[in-house]
Write an enzyme that holds these catalytic residues in place. Structure first.
Site, short mmCIF file in Angstrom:
data_model
loop_
_atom_site.label_atom_id
_atom_site.label_comp_id
_atom_site.label_asym_id
_atom_site.label_seq_id
_atom_site.Cartn_x
_atom_site.Cartn_y
_atom_site.Cartn_z
N ASP A 95 49.37 96.91 51.89
CA ASP A 95 48.48 95.95 51.24
C ASP A 95 49.24 95.02 50.31
O ASP A 95 48.95 93.82 50.25
CB ASP A 95 47.39 96.69 50.47
CG ASP A 95 46.48 97.50 51.38
OD1 ASP A 95 46.30 97.07 52.54
OD2 ASP A 95 45.95 98.54 50.95
N GLU A 99 42.49 85.18 51.85
CA GLU A 99 42.30 84.94 53.28
C GLU A 99 40.88 84.43 53.54
O GLU A 99 39.93 84.80 52.86
CB GLU A 99 42.52 86.23 54.07
CG GLU A 99 43.97 86.63 54.23
CD GLU A 99 44.11 87.87 55.09
OE1 GLU A 99 44.71 87.79 56.18
OE2 GLU A 99 43.63 88.94 54.67
N ASP A 137 44.76 90.44 48.69
CA ASP A 137 44.40 91.04 49.97
C ASP A 137 43.18 91.93 49.75
O ASP A 137 43.23 92.88 48.97
CB ASP A 137 45.56 91.86 50.54
CG ASP A 137 45.22 92.50 51.87
OD1 ASP A 137 44.90 91.76 52.82
OD2 ASP A 137 45.26 93.75 51.96
#
Length: 402
Positions: free
Chosen positions: A348, A266, A181
């Site tokens: 997170d 991502e 992340d």
């Protein structure tokens, strides 16, 4: 596999003069070819092939004698690069090609006949000859192309493209998987709980950068040596920031690739995120896109799997244990108590675990079972199509091409 090695070169004063002339010749051929191709497309609606443009180079040499001072294959390669730029534009991977400026980074490409001697010299064809180089890596394989570039701070580099003639390893998912992340406070948080601080390279050098920019702005006359020196001093600060950032990203990406077999991140829409003027400078300074690119090519080189999940996957708003949705939280909230499992989660780390699990589900099932919003639209850089009408708009023509 094709591998690129970027090395520092140290040309003599005479070689610097020759390179400056070569940069100008290659830049002129690019701009002239772009002008001809754009004008022809406006008038006829048809493009010009790279072969037809290469046949114009001898004609230009008779009109402009100084073009003969540049190695002929470098001029031809400039036309081929322009042709590839148009292909990228029509395929939706890049914007419409633009004219090159004498300011900023300059480059020239040698497609063949370049040799390396004793890891300390590079011999170029034409009048450039042997150039001193600091080759810090053992170059194994066939040398394909060499791109010589000059940065605004006065440094010269050569990018060596090598073909090691080794088959690309087939990817395997057998091994440790990790989810990452990306953020601003902590640059990267992994699913195993590791956190890597954001170096904030721009912020550390911002004071010096501001001082150099003010000195340059005071030099009103653009033809003086003092302004040129101030411009180089400013470019050196920008170069320092860039090199510190790249060093951090290279080391972190290498560490993650060496320790894991499946890497999941991502698909971030960075160009949309920088529209937030409160965070734009910090997002640009972080270098998320560059980091993802490094992870991808380093993982593919080692036969490991690099996977990007959809940008609409709610990684921060799902409990990683129950996969039940969590109410949206402000960015200032860094941890929360899950109402479903009554466990205190780090925001997170929870997102990184969700990213890893989503990637593993996609690998196992071939589709997502938790993501909301469907597939992401393809990147088109704001263009609706790549038809003749779209090209006419890029060229600035008020009328459609018939």
């Amino acid at each position: 596999m094709l591998k690129a090695v970027k090395v520092r070169i140290y040309p003599t004063d005479e070689q610097k003069t020759h390179l400056a002339q070569a940069f100008g010749c290659v830049r002129w051929v690019w701009n002239q070819s772009l002008q001809v191709m754009s004008a022809t497309y406006k008038q006829t609606g048809k493009g010009i092939s790279a072969l037809a443009m290469k046949k114009q180079i001898p004609v230009w040499k008779t009109e402009h004698k100084w073009l003969k001072e540049c190695y002929s294959q470098c001029l031809q390669q400039s036309v081929l690069n322009l042709s590839q730029a148009f292909i990228n534009f029509f395929d939706g991977r890049a914007k419409y090609p633009t004219f090159k400026s004498r300011n900023g980074r300059q480059s020239i490409q040698y497609p063949q006949n370049v040799k390396i001697f004793n890891d300390s010299q590079i011999e170029f064809p034409g009048n450039l000859g042997k150039v001193k180089a600091k080759i810090h890596r053992h170059c194994v394989g066939k040398l394909k192309t060499v791109t010589v570039s000059k940065l605004p701070d006065g440094r010269y580099y050569a990018s060596l493209l090598l073909d090691d003639e080794v088959a690309k390893p087939s990817p395997s998912a057998e091994g440790k998987a990790i989810g990452i992340d990306l953020g601003l406070i902590d640059f990267a948080v992994t699913s195993d709980g590791s956190k890597f601080n954001n170096p904030k390279c721009l912020k550390k050098h911002e004071r010096n950068l501001k001082r150099k920019q003010r000195k340059l702005s005071r030099k009103k006359d653009k033809t003086t040596n003092k302004r040129r020196k101030a411009k180089v001093a400013l470019a050196k600060v920008h170069s320092k920031i860039s090199r510190v950032r790249e060093d951090f990203l290279h080391k972190l990406s290498r560490k993650i690739v060496n320790e894991n077999q499946v890497i999941v991140v991502e698909d971030l829409a960075v160009k949309n995120m920088v529209k937030n003027h409160n965070l734009a400078k910090s997002i640009d300074d972080a270098g998320w896109g560059m980091f993802q690119t490094m992870l991808k090519y380093k993982a593919e080189e080692k036969g490991k799997i690099y996977l990007e999940i959809g940008r609409f996957f709610p990684s921060s708003h799902l409990c990683n244990a129950t996969l039940l949705p969590i109410a949206k939280m402000d960015l200032s909230v860094r941890s929360f108590l899950c109402p479903h499992c009554s466990v205190h989660h780090d925001r997170d780390v929870n997102a990184a675990i969700n990213i890893k699990n989503e990637g593993l589900r996609i690998l196992a099932l071939g589709t997502s079972v938790t993501a909301l919003g469907g597939n992401v639209r393809p990147k088109r850089f704001g263009r609706k199509s790549t038809t003749v009408e779209a090209v006419a708009d890029e060229l600035g023509s008020p009328n459609r091409i018939a």
